[in-house]
Design an enzyme around this catalytic site. Structure first.
Site, PDB file in Angstrom:
ATOM      1  N   ASP A  15      25.447  -7.803   8.542  1.00 40.45           N
ATOM      2  CA  ASP A  15      26.293  -8.343   9.355  1.00 40.45           C
ATOM      3  C   ASP A  15      26.498  -7.260  10.587  1.00 40.45           C
ATOM      4  OD1 ASP A  15      28.033  -9.919  11.139  1.00 40.45           O
ATOM      5  OD2 ASP A  15      29.146 -10.318   9.276  1.00 40.45           O
TER       6      ASP A  15
HETATM    7  C1  BGC Z   1      30.187 -12.311  12.264  1.00 43.52           C
HETATM    8  C2  BGC Z   1      28.837 -12.893  11.893  1.00 43.52           C
HETATM    9  C3  BGC Z   1      28.180 -13.141  13.169  1.00 43.52           C
HETATM   10  C4  BGC Z   1      27.872 -11.989  13.748  1.00 43.52           C
HETATM   11  C5  BGC Z   1      27.165 -11.904  15.094  1.00 43.52           C
HETATM   12  C6  BGC Z   1      29.744 -10.731  13.128  1.00 43.52           C
HETATM   13  O1  BGC Z   1      30.919 -10.200  13.613  1.00 43.52           O
HETATM   14  O2  BGC Z   1      30.806 -11.619  11.109  1.00 43.52           O
HETATM   15  O3  BGC Z   1      29.336 -14.072  11.230  1.00 43.52           O
HETATM   16  O4  BGC Z   1      26.932 -13.930  12.775  1.00 43.52           O
HETATM   17  O5  BGC Z   1      28.909 -11.065  14.207  1.00 43.52           O
HETATM   18  O6  BGC Z   1      27.741 -12.519  16.132  1.00 43.52           O
END
Ligand code: BGC
Length: 727
Positions: free
Chosen positions: A248
């Site tokens: 993530d």
């Molecule tokens: C979130 C993810 C997301 C990623 C990209 C993160 O902060 O937890 O769910 O896909 O950002 O935007």
């Protein structure tokens, strides 16, 4: 490939800030691509700008490896559909599949290969802001929605034109954040992990999800970004899934904050070792892994595996053969907000609406009898709040707001007046008197209140599930007028609304319904469509009652509705939720009859067919969501008092009846044994068919003849449903 080129494939960079896509794609960025230092970009979009970037990658880098372009396309790209929690309320996986397909058609026409969706985290604490992104509290419903969305995005074959690689996220137990505070630790038992949080992931893996994303949280102290046992052991080895694992946002570097890595180099090694293939934005793999590999060349094998998985994803998407296939600007212009996409958005939005209460059959409103309507509430004209969290390329101006939809649906002779009254974003109550004055002479008041789009989603956890104070105050004052009031609730999570429920004669749960919100709401308000959505998570009576979920384990002192003491309950609250899981009324009524079962006992590998006749006896064409629940009443461990194991949204004309047959197998009754395996115990199984977890209409039981071991999470396995015999 050189070591640097290999490492480059593992790097995902942000091509823009979330609201200014592509804004970082400057000359320096192009040089990075030329040097082979980037494998993927996120927060980018557009057939044309991405074509330029892709061209540099394939024509000007030494190896010519194409880039992967990713975005959070969560409930639509330009045509925004209801938020995922609302789509789960359809109890119609085919609706979620259709929405994902449309999103894939649009996103791929705009140069994207990869979406960070579906989010399939089970959420049992509605304070958690990200409950809006998933399918709610139940693993069986969650698994069905997961499979549907993976199928919709990928189109069954990632190579099919218009297919977008799906990401099952966030692996795992992200929704179990303690106290519902986003990013917090999860401390679930191994059984709860296996039985509740992991089944949607197992189902997504089996459905062929091309990628998985790890979660920010730790489970019992092990951050999932470094959870070798979960990622390598459970997912890759035991489940046999070999797709692309992405971190993530910055979660590899965060291993230092978790206190499991001393520095970035150690963090990178832990993540690589756990089998994280790509580093989203954090730059740890880019900057700190090389030295670690040079120090210990044995790690090269892990690196090669990661590179291979990334290259395989690119190959499966057809990027080596047709790297420019996603960059057809004419197709892009045709796809975005195409009329049939809007139509699908309207149909699915209608299916998502849940009728929570309808006293005296106030709804549907008879437009022929109305002379004037007052539409109150700031949310009725707030396009952004209809879009909800993760809007991709959705635009507020694309939205048919609720006010617009209502106005368009009524004949010109009906006077529609509107006023904000009060806004959920602030405490300014000064607009209320004017709104009341306007509403006084209306035949009916349609009051839209709730949360605005910014109150749910990532990092939007709330300590209370009450309505924002200004919204409750507006509602109180409106009820004092003594006129018929229809409440349209807008929200991204279950809310604790006992006072509203008591005072409002009719409440429609309208979530955040996307670009066609207003038309869908009008279809339901004026009876063009009978609402039939069901709650994918219970509404508690008060914030202090969460986590609250129907599928709780049996205890030694079951909650007694009459005894305040000595049973598992709060002495100051009824034992039931305000609205249970699976609840939702319609404009019709349904009779359940003639329960039958194909057998009284099942062996391993066999199935029991459970059939019931459902008749629309209320005189209005409507869908009904028929639900099958099970319980293992005597096992070697305490089992949940009820578990959903089947559902079907059935369309029934007035007076029509259909026979619904659920085929259940013993494997679907397996539990995670204290020895760490799926176990199906011999003995009686009770089942119920009903219209919600608290409205059970018929029941029976059967016997599992032999104890045996299973091999898959029980809630992940689908129940075949056949609907037949209509007249
Ligand atoms: C979130 C993810 C997301 C990623 C990209 C993160 O902060 O937890 O769910 O896909 O950002 O935007």
């Amino acid at each position: 490939m050189t070591l640097d080129e290999k490492l480059g494939q593992l790097v995902q960079r942000a091509g823009g800030r979330s609201k200014a896509l592509n804004s970082r794609l400057d000359d320096a960025e192009l040089d990075r691509v030329r040097a082979g230092s980037v494998g993927s970009y996120l927060h980018v979009a557009g057939a044309e700008p991405l074509a330029r970037l892709q061209k540099v990658a394939v024509e000007e880098s030494r190896l010519g490896i194409p880039l992967l372009f990713a975005m959070d396309v969560v409930h639509g790209y330009r045509t925004i559909f209801p938020v995922p929690l609302a789509m789960a309320a359809t109890f119609a996986p085919d609706a979620a599949e259709r929405a994902a397909r449309v999103a894939a058609e649009e996103a791929t026409s705009a140069g994207l290969h990869w979406t960070f969706a579906p989010m399939i985290d089970i959420a049992r604490d509605a304070r958690w802001g990200r409950i809006v992104e998933g399918a709610g509290e139940d693993p069986y419903l969650g698994a069905r929605m997961a499979v549907a969305q993976v199928g919709g995005y990928q189109g069954g074959n990632v190579l099919r034109p218009g297919s977008l690689m799906a990401t099952a996220k966030h692996f795992g137990a992200y929704g179990a954040a303690i106290g519902g505070r986003d990013y917090n630790s999860a401390d679930v038992s191994e059984r709860t992990l296996q039985e509740v949080y992991l089944p949607p992931f197992y189902a997504a893996a089996r459905a062929g999800a091309g990628s998985f994303m790890v979660a920010f949280n730790d489970i019992a102290g092990v951050p999932t970004t470094a959870n070798r046992e979960l990622l390598r052991g459970t997912l890759r080895e035991r489940w046999g899934w070999q797709g692309l694992m992405v971190s993530d946002w910055g979660s590899i570097g965060e291993l230092i904050n978790h206190g499991v890595a001393e520095d970035r180099r150690a963090a990178g090694v832990l993540a690589l070792d756990a089998s994280v293939d790509m580093d989203m934005v954090g730059g740890v793999f880019a900057d700190d892994l090389k030295a670690a590999i040079e120090k210990d060349p044995a790690r090269l094998k892990l690196l090669d595996e990661a590179v291979l998985r990334i290259l395989r994803a690119k190959e499966q998407l057809g990027l080596f053969d047709r790297p420019m296939a996603y960059h057809d600007t004419e197709r892009e212009a045709r796809e975005l907000l195409a009329p049939d996409h809007r139509e699908a958005a309207r149909a699915i939005a209608r299916q998502s609406i849940v009728l929570l209460k309808n006293e005296g059959k106030l709804l549907p409103l008879d437009a022929a009898k109305l002379r004037s309507v007052a539409v109150l509430g700031a949310l009725a004209t707030d396009g952004m709040s209809s879009l909800g969290s993760w809007r991709a390329q959705g635009k507020a101006e694309d939205v048919v707001t609720v006010l617009k939809g209502i106005t368009a649906a009524l004949p010109a002779r009906v006077k529609v007046v509107a006023a904000a009254g009060a806004d959920p974003r602030n405490q300014d109550l000064s607009g209320i008197p004017a709104a009341l004055k306007l509403a006084k002479s209306a035949d009916v008041i349609i009051l839209m209140i709730g949360e605005d789009y910014d109150l749910s989603g990532e990092a939007r956890s709330r300590s209370t599930l009450e309505l924002p104070p200004s919204q409750l105050e507006l509602a109180r004052r409106v009820f004092e007028l003594g006129k018929p009031v229809v409440v349209l609730l807008a929200n991204g999570r279950p809310l604790a609304i006992p006072e509203l429920t008591e005072k409002a004669p009719a409440i429609l749960e309208t979530w955040m319904l996307g670009v066609e919100a207003g038309n869908a709401v009008a279809d339901v308000l004026f009876g063009k469509y009978s609402p039939a959505g069901r709650l994918p998570a219970a509404f508690p009576r008060t914030t202090g009652a969460v986590p609250f979920y129907y599928s709780a384990n049996a205890t030694g002192r079951p909650a007694d509705p009459d005894l305040a003491k000595d049973t598992v309950r709060y002495h100051d609250l009824p034992i039931t939720p305000l609205f249970p899981f699976g609840h939702g009324l319609t404009y019709s009524e349904f009779r359940y009859s003639d329960l039958s079962q194909s057998t009284q006992s099942v062996n391993p590998g066999e199935r029991v067919d459970i059939s019931i006749t459902v008749e629309n006896s209320g005189g209005v064409p409507s869908d009904e969501v028929v639900q099958l629940y099970v319980r293992d009443p005597v096992a070697t461990i305490a089992r949940p008092v009820l578990e959903l194991r089947g559902f079907k949204r059935v369309e029934l004309g007035a007076g029509q009846h259909k026979r619904v047959t659920f085929s259940l197998t013993p494997e679907q009754l397996a539990f995670w044994s204290p020895k760490g395996q799926w176990l199906i115990e011999a003995g009686r199984i009770d089942f119920w068919i009903g219209a919600s977890a608290a409205d059970l209409r018929a029941n029976g039981s059967f016997e599992i003849t032999k104890t045996h071991t299973g091999s898959a999470p029980a809630a992940a396995l689908p129940t075949r449903v056949i609907v037949s015999g209509s007249n």
